[in-house]
Design a protein around this motif. Structure first.
Motif: not given
Length: 341
Positions: A205-226
């Motif tokens: 759903f979020v990718k369909s909005l145009g997001a360039d990357i999508v980060i799942k906070t329950e399994s990923e560290n958003f600070v590291e990904r960004v």
């Protein structure tokens, strides 16, 4: 008329479908037959008693609606009976503050459904100066998703966040009503967007909005990904509608001189930040509540042009407001939930 009222604070089962008196418009007001009403996270907090603990009962929640003009309180009005309109979700009550900038900082500013009765009803009365014509050409339930998320997020992203072409932006809670609209606004402005969600079910759903990357906070560290995504530079702007530790952690993903816009508290009302790295990087934290009429009109122009699309989750009948609130409280919605009388 039929309406949904609360007589006490509590869980979704406090929402009661009842008969109440029809409101009558005074001079300068318009009565609207509500075609659809949108739910916002604010409604959840109001129902719990976290926003207006002195609320007078019974009370009708709801800030967003689309409807048709049913009656005018003035002989001369710029709106015709039967004309489709969208009410501003918030405005100053004192006419002397009509030109107050920003509108939400006016002393008499109110959001419908907080103190005055809101949109969970068949009819409502609104000052006609705070109505705009609905020229979107969209279905009732789609338009009802727009007013508060649109006016709030245009203000947050475009005005307060100062997002421009070429910027990088981090948007939290991107599958929510405000998050999903914010992603689209940032893309319209020419930014690259990193979006966070909790679980993988919302990724498509979020990718369909145009997001360039999508980060799942329950399994990923958003600070590291960004930081990896920006090659260690950090983003130009963070839109935080979650609060709690997300706000403080987001500063670690924000570049020097970057702007963090705070507009929510889903995960917590308090946080702790490290002072030295914050001021040494000359970062800014800015709060925002809602936007002005100009923000709503700009957003509606983008909708009319097809650049921003409504994000409708589910439609419930008005008498099913309790079920709608249960879904809202669970954070299960993809976009905005709507009630139809």
């Amino acid at each position: 008329m039929k309406a949904v009222v609360i007589r006490k604070f509590g869980e979704p089962d406090v929402l009661d479908y009842v008969d109440i008196d029809m409101p009558e418009p005074k001079t300068g007001e318009v009565r609207i037959k509500i075609l659809a009403a949108g739910l916002n996270r604010l409604d959840h907090y109001l129902r719990l008693g976290a926003v207006n603990p002195d609320m007078k009962f019974p009370h009708i929640l709801g800030s967003d609606a689309v409807g048709v003009v049913d009656a005018n309180g003035s002989v001369s009005s710029r709106f015709q009976i039967g004309e489709r309109v969208i009410p501003m979700p918030g405005y100053p009550v004192d006419s002397k503050e009509d030109d107050f900038k920003p509108m939400s900082a006016a002393p008499s500013y109110l959001i419908r459904g907080v103190v005055e009765w809101g949109t969970y009803a068949e009819y409502m009365v609104v000052p006609e100066k705070w109505l705009v014509k609905d020229e979107t050409g969209l279905a009732d339930e789609q338009v009802a998703t727009l007013p508060m998320p649109l006016v709030t997020c245009v203000r947050a992203v475009k005005v307060i966040g100062e997002v421009k072409k070429g910027d990088t932006v981090l948007i939290h809670g991107a599958a929510s009503g405000t998050g999903s609209i914010s992603v689209q606004i940032a893309k319209v402005l020419g930014a690259r967007v990193a979006a966070t969600i909790r679980t993988s079910e919302k990724e498509a759903f979020v990718k369909s909005l145009g997001a360039d990357i999508v980060i799942k906070t329950e399994s990923e560290n958003f600070v590291e990904r960004v930081n990896a995504w920006t090659e260690g530079k950090g983003v130009d702007m963070v839109l935080d509608n979650l609060g709690g530790h997300f706000l403080s952690d987001s500063l670690k993903a924000l570049k020097p001189l970057g702007i963090l816009v705070s507009m929510g508290m889903v995960t917590g009302m308090e946080t702790t930040i490290e002072i030295f790295p914050f001021f040494f990087a000359q970062q800014q934290i800015r709060g925002t509540v809602m936007g002005d009429m100009d923000d709503l009109l700009w957003g509606l122009e983008q909708v009319k042009a097809g650049k921003i699309k409504p994000t409708l989750d589910r439609v419930y009948r008005l008498h099913e407001a309790g079920d709608a609130h249960a879904r809202l409280a669970a954070g299960a919605a993809l976009g905005t939930i709507v009630l139809k009388p």
